[in-house]
Design a protein around this motif. Structure first.
Motif, PDB file in Angstrom:
ATOM      1  N   HIS A  86       1.869  21.699  18.817  1.00 36.47           N
ATOM      2  CA  HIS A  86       0.457  21.302  18.893  1.00 36.47           C
ATOM      3  C   HIS A  86       0.002  20.937  17.490  1.00 36.47           C
ATOM      4  CE1 HIS A  86      -3.892  22.914  18.763  1.00 36.47           C
ATOM      5  NE2 HIS A  86      -3.932  21.662  19.170  1.00 36.47           N
ATOM      6  N   TYR A  87      -0.444  19.698  17.326  1.00 35.45           N
ATOM      7  CA  TYR A  87      -1.012  19.227  16.067  1.00 35.45           C
ATOM      8  C   TYR A  87      -2.521  19.137  16.267  1.00 35.45           C
ATOM      9  CZ  TYR A  87       3.687  17.935  14.554  1.00 35.45           C
ATOM     10  OH  TYR A  87       5.006  17.958  14.185  1.00 35.45           O
ATOM     11  N   PRO A  88      -3.284  20.108  15.753  1.00 35.61           N
ATOM     12  CA  PRO A  88      -4.732  20.090  15.989  1.00 35.61           C
ATOM     13  C   PRO A  88      -5.419  18.939  15.267  1.00 35.61           C
ATOM     14  CG  PRO A  88      -4.124  21.910  14.542  1.00 35.61           C
ATOM     15  CD  PRO A  88      -2.850  21.251  14.967  1.00 35.61           C
ATOM     16  N   HIS A  89      -6.449  18.424  15.901  1.00 36.78           N
ATOM     17  CA  HIS A  89      -7.264  17.369  15.309  1.00 36.78           C
ATOM     18  C   HIS A  89      -8.177  18.025  14.279  1.00 36.78           C
ATOM     19  CE1 HIS A  89     -10.244  13.831  16.102  1.00 36.78           C
ATOM     20  NE2 HIS A  89      -9.892  13.929  14.853  1.00 36.78           N
ATOM     21  N   VAL A  90      -8.051  17.608  13.031  1.00 37.09           N
ATOM     22  CA  VAL A  90      -8.901  18.127  11.956  1.00 37.09           C
ATOM     23  C   VAL A  90      -9.463  16.945  11.176  1.00 37.09           C
ATOM     24  CG1 VAL A  90      -7.802  20.379  11.708  1.00 37.09           C
ATOM     25  CG2 VAL A  90      -6.894  18.471  10.448  1.00 37.09           C
ATOM     26  N   GLY A  91     -10.775  16.887  11.062  1.00 37.81           N
ATOM     27  CA  GLY A  91     -11.394  15.775  10.343  1.00 37.81           C
ATOM     28  C   GLY A  91     -11.043  14.452  10.980  1.00 37.81           C
ATOM     29  N   SER A  92     -10.415  13.579  10.222  1.00 43.11           N
ATOM     30  CA  SER A  92     -10.028  12.272  10.750  1.00 43.11           C
ATOM     31  C   SER A  92      -8.520  12.170  10.950  1.00 43.11           C
ATOM     32  CB  SER A  92     -10.493  11.168   9.797  1.00 43.11           C
ATOM     33  OG  SER A  92      -9.885  11.351   8.527  1.00 43.11           O
ATOM     34  N   GLY A  93      -7.836  13.305  10.941  1.00 45.47           N
ATOM     35  CA  GLY A  93      -6.386  13.284  11.095  1.00 45.47           C
ATOM     36  C   GLY A  93      -5.880  14.486  11.865  1.00 45.47           C
ATOM     37  N   LEU A  94      -4.657  14.881  11.564  1.00 47.11           N
ATOM     38  CA  LEU A  94      -4.009  15.985  12.264  1.00 47.11           C
ATOM     39  C   LEU A  94      -3.660  17.102  11.293  1.00 47.11           C
ATOM     40  CD1 LEU A  94      -1.546  13.946  14.507  1.00 47.11           C
ATOM     41  CD2 LEU A  94      -3.727  14.970  15.177  1.00 47.11           C
ATOM     42  N   GLY A  95      -3.798  18.341  11.769  1.00 49.65           N
ATOM     43  CA  GLY A  95      -3.424  19.497  10.976  1.00 49.65           C
ATOM     44  C   GLY A  95      -1.947  19.816  11.124  1.00 49.65           C
ATOM     45  N   SER A  96      -1.541  20.911  10.534  1.00 47.52           N
ATOM     46  CA  SER A  96      -0.148  21.353  10.592  1.00 47.52           C
ATOM     47  C   SER A  96       0.217  21.765  12.011  1.00 47.52           C
ATOM     48  CB  SER A  96       0.071  22.533   9.652  1.00 47.52           C
ATOM     49  OG  SER A  96      -0.183  22.149   8.324  1.00 47.52           O
ATOM     50  N   PRO A  97       1.471  21.548  12.394  1.00 48.86           N
ATOM     51  CA  PRO A  97       1.873  21.872  13.765  1.00 48.86           C
ATOM     52  C   PRO A  97       1.948  23.371  14.023  1.00 48.86           C
ATOM     53  CG  PRO A  97       3.780  21.198  12.484  1.00 48.86           C
ATOM     54  CD  PRO A  97       2.578  20.992  11.607  1.00 48.86           C
ATOM     55  N   VAL A  98       1.656  23.721  15.267  1.00 50.70           N
ATOM     56  CA  VAL A  98       1.793  25.083  15.759  1.00 50.70           C
ATOM     57  C   VAL A  98       2.739  25.019  16.955  1.00 50.70           C
ATOM     58  CG1 VAL A  98       0.594  27.050  16.792  1.00 50.70           C
ATOM     59  CG2 VAL A  98      -0.556  25.661  15.042  1.00 50.70           C
ATOM     60  N   ARG A  99       3.816  25.784  16.912  1.00 49.90           N
ATOM     61  CA  ARG A  99       4.752  25.789  18.041  1.00 49.90           C
ATOM     62  C   ARG A  99       4.149  26.598  19.177  1.00 49.90           C
ATOM     63  NH1 ARG A  99      10.670  28.122  17.411  1.00 49.90           N
ATOM     64  NH2 ARG A  99       9.509  30.044  17.609  1.00 49.90           N
ATOM     65  N   ILE A 100       4.034  25.965  20.345  1.00 50.38           N
ATOM     66  CA  ILE A 100       3.458  26.647  21.507  1.00 50.38           C
ATOM     67  C   ILE A 100       4.473  26.807  22.636  1.00 50.38           C
ATOM     68  CG2 ILE A 100       1.069  26.050  20.991  1.00 50.38           C
ATOM     69  CD1 ILE A 100       1.274  23.764  23.008  1.00 50.38           C
ATOM     70  N   GLY A 101       5.715  26.412  22.392  1.00 52.16           N
ATOM     71  CA  GLY A 101       6.740  26.588  23.410  1.00 52.16           C
ATOM     72  C   GLY A 101       8.089  26.096  22.935  1.00 52.16           C
ATOM     73  N   THR A 102       9.131  26.543  23.621  1.00 52.24           N
ATOM     74  CA  THR A 102      10.498  26.108  23.341  1.00 52.24           C
ATOM     75  C   THR A 102      11.164  25.718  24.658  1.00 52.24           C
ATOM     76  OG1 THR A 102      11.356  28.363  23.547  1.00 52.24           O
ATOM     77  CG2 THR A 102      10.716  27.641  21.334  1.00 52.24           C
ATOM     78  N   GLY A 103      12.272  25.014  24.565  1.00 51.94           N
ATOM     79  CA  GLY A 103      13.027  24.638  25.756  1.00 51.94           C
ATOM     80  C   GLY A 103      12.500  23.414  26.481  1.00 51.94           C
ATOM     81  N   TRP A 104      11.571  22.688  25.867  1.00 52.87           N
ATOM     82  CA  TRP A 104      10.953  21.540  26.523  1.00 52.87           C
ATOM     83  C   TRP A 104      11.816  20.281  26.458  1.00 52.87           C
ATOM     84  CZ3 TRP A 104       6.503  21.625  29.379  1.00 52.87           C
ATOM     85  CH2 TRP A 104       5.791  22.823  29.356  1.00 52.87           C
ATOM     86  N   GLY A 105      12.887  20.290  25.690  1.00 54.62           N
ATOM     87  CA  GLY A 105      13.746  19.113  25.575  1.00 54.62           C
ATOM     88  C   GLY A 105      14.453  18.754  26.864  1.00 54.62           C
ATOM     89  N   ALA A 106      14.622  19.721  27.760  1.00 60.72           N
ATOM     90  CA  ALA A 106      15.305  19.472  29.031  1.00 60.72           C
ATOM     91  C   ALA A 106      14.382  18.866  30.085  1.00 60.72           C
ATOM     92  CB  ALA A 106      15.898  20.780  29.564  1.00 60.72           C
ATOM     93  N   PHE A 107      13.092  18.789  29.792  1.00 59.72           N
ATOM     94  CA  PHE A 107      12.136  18.255  30.756  1.00 59.72           C
ATOM     95  C   PHE A 107      12.115  16.729  30.686  1.00 59.72           C
ATOM     96  CE2 PHE A 107      10.950  22.547  30.754  1.00 59.72           C
ATOM     97  CZ  PHE A 107      10.011  22.806  31.735  1.00 59.72           C
ATOM     98  N   PRO A 108      12.373  16.036  31.801  1.00 60.03           N
ATOM     99  CA  PRO A 108      12.293  14.579  31.774  1.00 60.03           C
ATOM    100  C   PRO A 108      10.862  14.062  31.602  1.00 60.03           C
ATOM    101  CG  PRO A 108      13.279  15.343  33.851  1.00 60.03           C
ATOM    102  CD  PRO A 108      12.888  16.543  33.064  1.00 60.03           C
TER     103      PRO A 108
END
Length: 159
Positions: A86-108
């Motif tokens: 998750h890259y939060p919207h901050v100001g006019s851009g994006l903030g640092s990523p927060v990992r909210i899950g793993t194992g999503w690479g297998a999802f089509p």
């Protein structure tokens, strides 16, 4: 239909979401060089793009939705290792990523939308068996999945 631009076929990911928070959908896209571009909706058309990130070409899935509940779209992505970030919207851009899950690479298919109607985007995914899974946003991240359908593996696109 009304044509709002050309050259979109070369983009790896294209999504519509209210990134500016003005109530109108803007367009975000990942171009062939991995730049994440934001095309603001100016009321009647799209304005010139603004680069809000780079390195997005390696992401399997990229989606924009209001995950934080502040009225502005954030960006979520599944990286090459299968992490849902998750890259939060901050100001006019994006903030640092927060990992909210793993194992999503297998999802089509992975998508984000306010499925529950609480003002914060939930995540839905189609797993390798074709199950449509709903991961509710619980205020701090994602809750355990709920299977809400099956047979979705035959679809080429799920939005």
């Amino acid at each position: 239909p009304t044509r709002i631009g050309h050259g979109w076929g070369s983009f790896k990911h294209v999504m519509a979401a209210d990134f500016s928070g003005d109530g109108a959908a803007d367009i975000l896209g990942v171009d062939t060089t991995g730049n994440l571009l934001y095309y603001p909706h100016n009321g009647s058309a799209l304005s010139a793009p603004v680069r809000i990130g780079h390195g997005w070409g390696f992401f399997k899935h990229v989606m924009a939705a209001d995950f934080s509940g502040d009225g502005k779209a954030d960006v979520l992505g599944v990286d090459a290792s299968g992490n849902l970030l998750h890259y939060p919207h901050v100001g006019s851009g994006l903030g640092s990523p927060v990992r909210i899950g793993t194992g999503w690479g297998a999802f089509p298919h992975v998508m984000a939308s306010d499925f529950s109607g609480d003002g914060k985007a939930d995540v839905l995914g189609v797993d390798a068996s074709g199950n449509l899974l709903y991961y509710p946003h619980n205020g701090n991240g994602l809750s355990a999945p709920v299977r809400i359908g099956h047979g979705w593996g035959t679809f080429r696109f799920v939005l």
